[in-house]
Enzyme design. Structure first.
Site, mmCIF file in Angstrom:
data_model
loop_
_atom_site.group_PDB
_atom_site.id
_atom_site.type_symbol
_atom_site.label_atom_id
_atom_site.label_comp_id
_atom_site.label_asym_id
_atom_site.label_seq_id
_atom_site.Cartn_x
_atom_site.Cartn_y
_atom_site.Cartn_z
ATOM 1 N N CYS A 143 -7.153 2.928 3.331
ATOM 2 C CA CYS A 143 -6.897 1.803 2.428
ATOM 3 C C CYS A 143 -7.817 0.619 2.724
ATOM 4 O O CYS A 143 -7.903 0.156 3.866
ATOM 5 C CB CYS A 143 -5.439 1.379 2.572
ATOM 6 S SG CYS A 143 -5.009 -0.074 1.604
ATOM 7 N N CYS A 190 0.329 -4.577 -11.629
ATOM 8 C CA CYS A 190 0.363 -4.273 -10.198
ATOM 9 C C CYS A 190 0.202 -5.588 -9.441
ATOM 10 O O CYS A 190 -0.811 -6.281 -9.576
ATOM 11 C CB CYS A 190 -0.741 -3.280 -9.846
ATOM 12 S SG CYS A 190 -0.773 -2.873 -8.097
ATOM 13 N N CYS A 193 -3.355 1.505 7.566
ATOM 14 C CA CYS A 193 -3.572 2.838 6.995
ATOM 15 C C CYS A 193 -5.064 3.114 6.883
ATOM 16 O O CYS A 193 -5.827 2.257 6.420
ATOM 17 C CB CYS A 193 -2.908 2.958 5.625
ATOM 18 S SG CYS A 193 -1.144 2.609 5.694
ATOM 19 N N CYS A 218 -3.056 -7.147 4.437
ATOM 20 C CA CYS A 218 -1.943 -6.301 4.880
ATOM 21 C C CYS A 218 -2.094 -6.012 6.362
ATOM 22 O O CYS A 218 -3.193 -5.695 6.815
ATOM 23 C CB CYS A 218 -1.928 -4.985 4.099
ATOM 24 S SG CYS A 218 -0.545 -3.912 4.552
ATOM 25 N N CYS A 236 -5.772 1.922 -6.756
ATOM 26 C CA CYS A 236 -4.934 1.950 -5.547
ATOM 27 C C CYS A 236 -5.800 1.949 -4.299
ATOM 28 O O CYS A 236 -6.729 2.749 -4.192
ATOM 29 C CB CYS A 236 -4.097 3.219 -5.471
ATOM 30 S SG CYS A 236 -3.019 3.510 -6.839
ATOM 31 N N GLU A 251 -4.924 -10.514 -5.178
ATOM 32 C CA GLU A 251 -5.258 -9.726 -6.363
ATOM 33 C C GLU A 251 -4.045 -9.238 -7.141
ATOM 34 O O GLU A 251 -3.007 -8.908 -6.570
ATOM 35 C CB GLU A 251 -6.104 -8.522 -5.942
ATOM 36 C CG GLU A 251 -7.493 -8.951 -5.543
ATOM 37 C CD GLU A 251 -8.267 -7.896 -4.807
ATOM 38 O OE1 GLU A 251 -7.796 -7.447 -3.748
ATOM 39 O OE2 GLU A 251 -9.342 -7.527 -5.285
HETATM 40 N N1 SAH Z 1 1.722 -1.328 1.126
HETATM 41 C C1 SAH Z 1 2.466 -0.573 0.189
HETATM 42 C C2 SAH Z 1 2.078 -0.881 -1.225
HETATM 43 C C3 SAH Z 1 0.612 -1.064 -1.519
HETATM 44 S S1 SAH Z 1 -0.403 0.338 -1.381
HETATM 45 C C4 SAH Z 1 2.346 0.886 0.463
HETATM 46 O O1 SAH Z 1 1.507 1.290 1.243
HETATM 47 O O2 SAH Z 1 3.144 1.647 -0.099
HETATM 48 C C5 SAH Z 1 -0.081 1.202 -2.895
HETATM 49 C C6 SAH Z 1 -0.410 2.702 -2.839
HETATM 50 O O3 SAH Z 1 -1.820 2.920 -2.769
HETATM 51 C C7 SAH Z 1 0.189 3.421 -1.630
HETATM 52 O O4 SAH Z 1 0.936 4.524 -2.050
HETATM 53 C C8 SAH Z 1 -1.023 3.860 -0.843
HETATM 54 O O5 SAH Z 1 -0.757 5.035 -0.146
HETATM 55 C C9 SAH Z 1 -2.064 4.013 -1.912
HETATM 56 N N2 SAH Z 1 -3.447 3.939 -1.431
HETATM 57 C C10 SAH Z 1 -3.917 3.199 -0.421
HETATM 58 N N3 SAH Z 1 -5.255 3.384 -0.272
HETATM 59 C C11 SAH Z 1 -5.625 4.257 -1.225
HETATM 60 C C12 SAH Z 1 -6.886 4.835 -1.612
HETATM 61 N N4 SAH Z 1 -7.999 4.522 -0.981
HETATM 62 N N5 SAH Z 1 -6.896 5.672 -2.661
HETATM 63 C C13 SAH Z 1 -5.766 5.978 -3.319
HETATM 64 N N6 SAH Z 1 -4.554 5.447 -3.019
HETATM 65 C C14 SAH Z 1 -4.490 4.606 -1.977
HETATM 66 FE FE1 SF4 Z 2 -1.029 -1.851 3.688
HETATM 67 FE FE2 SF4 Z 2 -2.790 -0.343 2.355
HETATM 68 FE FE3 SF4 Z 2 -1.141 0.790 4.137
HETATM 69 FE FE4 SF4 Z 2 -0.135 -0.128 1.817
HETATM 70 S S1 SF4 Z 2 -1.625 1.557 2.072
HETATM 71 S S2 SF4 Z 2 0.706 -0.437 3.902
HETATM 72 S S3 SF4 Z 2 -1.485 -1.926 1.490
HETATM 73 S S4 SF4 Z 2 -2.737 -0.737 4.608
#
Ligand code: SAH
Ligand code: SF4
Length: 342
Positions: free
Chosen positions: A108, A94, A105, A101, A325, A81
């Site tokens: 996410c 973006c 987390c 991934c 995000c 994406e």
């Molecule tokens: N993997 C990298 C970049 C992709 S995630 C990272 O984690 O930094 C990009 C951003 O989206 C990160 O700051 C993450 O904390 C945020 N994010 C992930 N899940 C989210 C959600 N459900 N709502 C809002 N932000 C989220």
């Molecule tokens: Fe991976 Fe989502 Fe965590 Fe970023 S926030 S490191 S995309 S699992």
């Protein structure tokens, strides 16, 4: 796509004069001809010998707020994406660095995919060039910004991310400024140090998302390996350029990490860093066991952090098409999430 000039020279060998490599390079990255058969400066044989490697679109989703989410088709049949977010005076792309991934987390959606594979430098640049072409963007002017915050953990694919960055900033090619490319990481300490040593590199953003070690372990289990204290330490020594600030992202989860106490701890944690903080109220998704805080809570968190450093609230974009995000999980079904309250 994804080859640097030296790679193209090596591929042409001595079958063509050397300047042909430069012409090919410029046709692809500077003129951005995604179909090289239109590169009229090149001899016919060369135009057809190398496919550009440009990405194709599998599907496209348009949000009511102008955001467009693309599902790009990769050569091996996988998809990834990319999101285009137009704003007045500033467009943000973006971009993904991996398919899925591997970092787990808890808030996410991308995490639920697991890792399918790394993207190549060509696939990373390809996302940018495709969106630029489709929306008539000019990468050389200041309007266009790239954030590597799509699917994936860029630091787990650092070589390709840095190669893509070199291709995007080369003045003879795409010609963007390093200041307009940002990479976001969940905090892989050795890779952050490695990126700091690169001559050409994007700006660094760190997903903080918690105010204590215990809380961060729960939300981002990767903290068990790379501790919060050490992450802050590596930031203190990170070789920022004169114009550069670190960015910390903080996803606010209702009743979990969004209290005034959390805000004060964040301010204290980051007190000695040249940084700014971006707050993101959780973007919800199926299977995500958290709730979004009220706007008043987000604002009160911001007020407290702001006493120590610049702190902004990031408005979600493309919520209705699963483009915001943490929502990039190849969603194709009709989404019923239209709630753009910020
Ligand atoms: N993997 C990298 C970049 C992709 S995630 C990272 O984690 O930094 C990009 C951003 O989206 C990160 O700051 C993450 O904390 C945020 N994010 C992930 N899940 C989210 C959600 N459900 N709502 C809002 N932000 C989220
Ligand atoms: Fe991976 Fe989502 Fe965590 Fe970023 S926030 S490191 S995309 S699992």
């Amino acid at each position: 796509m994804g080859m640097e000039l030296a790679d193209i020279e090596a591929a042409l060998g001595d079958r063509y004069p050397r300047y042909r490599a430069k012409q090919l390079y410029e046709a692809l990255y500077s003129k951005r001809l995604l179909d090289l058969s239109r590169a009229s400066a090149l001899p016919a044989a060369l135009r057809t010998e190398f496919p550009s490697g440009a990405l194709k679109v599998d599907s496209r989703y348009d949000s009511i707020d102008g955001t467009v989410r693309y599902l790009m088709a990769l050569e091996d049949g996988k998809t990834v994406e990319s999101v285009f977010m137009p704003e007045r005076g500033r467009d943000t792309l973006c971009i993904s660095s991996q398919v899925g991934c591997p970092v787990d987390c808890k808030f996410c959606l991308t995490a639920l995919m697991g890792l399918e594979r790394n993207l190549t430098a060509g696939e990373i640049v390809g996302q940018v060039l495709h969106i630029a072409a489709e929306h008539n963007l000019e990468p050389k002017d200041r309007q266009m910004n790239i954030v590597m915050m799509g699917q994936g953990e860029p630091m787990m694919n650092l070589d390709a991310v840095l190669k893509a960055t070199r291709l995007l900033v080369d003045p003879a090619g795409v010609g963007m400024s390093e200041r307009r490319i940002t990479v976001s990481t969940s905090g892989l300490i050795p890779k952050i140090e490695e990126m700091g040593k690169a001559a050409i590199r994007p700006k660094l953003a760190i997903s903080l998302n918690a105010s204590t070690e215990e809380q961060r372990v729960e939300l981002m289990p990767i903290t068990k390996k790379w501790h919060l204290k050490d992450l802050i330490e590596v930031c203190l020594h990170y070789p920022l350029r004169s114009w550069e600030f670190l960015t910390f992202e903080y996803v606010l989860l209702r009743g979990v990490n969004d209290t005034d106490g959390d805000a004060r701890r964040v301010r204290k944690l980051l007190a000695n860093l040249k940084c700014k903080v971006n707050l993101i109220a959780l973007n919800p998704g199926p299977g995500i066991p958290f709730e979004t805080p009220d706007p008043e809570r987000v604002e009160s968190f911001q007020e407290i952090v702001k006493l120590g450093m610049p702190c902004f609230i990031r408005r979600p974009r493309g919520l209705d098409i699963y483009a915001a995000c943490g929502q990039l999980k190849r969603m194709t079904e009709g989404a019923d999430l239209v709630d753009i309250s910020y």
